[in-house]
Design an enzyme around this catalytic site. Sequence first.
Site, mmCIF file in Angstrom:
data_model
loop_
_atom_site.group_PDB
_atom_site.id
_atom_site.type_symbol
_atom_site.label_atom_id
_atom_site.label_comp_id
_atom_site.label_asym_id
_atom_site.label_seq_id
_atom_site.Cartn_x
_atom_site.Cartn_y
_atom_site.Cartn_z
ATOM 1 N N CYS A 9 15.605 -2.466 3.787
ATOM 2 C CA CYS A 9 16.572 -1.834 4.681
ATOM 3 C C CYS A 9 16.129 -1.916 6.139
ATOM 4 C CB CYS A 9 16.769 -0.374 4.271
ATOM 5 S SG CYS A 9 18.288 0.360 4.940
ATOM 6 N N ASP A 128 15.691 10.053 -1.541
ATOM 7 C CA ASP A 128 14.797 9.891 -0.403
ATOM 8 C C ASP A 128 14.114 11.234 -0.136
ATOM 9 O OD1 ASP A 128 13.526 8.761 1.774
ATOM 10 O OD2 ASP A 128 15.357 8.086 2.755
#
Length: 210
Positions: A9, A128
């Site tokens: 990412c 996360d």
Amino acid sequence: MVRTRIKFCGITRSDDLAVAADAGADAVGLVFYEASPRAVTREQAAALLRHKPAWVTAVGLFVNADAKEVQATLDAVPLECLQFHGTESAEYCDQFDVPWMKAIAVAPDENVAEKTAGYATASAILLDTFKPGLPGGTGEHFDWSLIPDKLPVPLVLAGGLTPDDVEQAIRTVRPYAVDVSGGIESSPGCKSAEKMKRFAAAVRAADAGN
């Protein structure tokens, strides 16, 4: 052999995208959140994706964006999946008619099953680390023991992963995919070719041992 998918990412440079693809990334993330040091404009993203191999999925990351802004980005950039890192509801995420995943920030003592229950229409749930004021990119692990045995959709594990610990993470959590940004960088937004290759190799080593 079970194959753990890999998402790199925060891609901002075409050279990094090329290395990511060669290393075996299944997906690359483009950040459309201005506060991020990895943010790209629609024009930059469209230019980057002109170099993307067909087998690598382009994911657009948004944080509590206005729906019109998300749609305008979809109209300008060939994204194949959306990733929402704010407080978006499933109804909000569903409206774009594109596969999507919902990021959930996991705080200490979080009830992950309860927090993910409303997102059964997602293609995946990304877990996360919770850190006040940061919607992602914390560089820190969360307590993996908080992850329930079953989630309504496939699990993407994020939060402080690096080439040195992703093998252990996969052996412990057995996620469908792993997502990394800062752990493969030389500086924010600039990926390290060496770290990307090492990260991918560690994922494959974990898969071979499972």
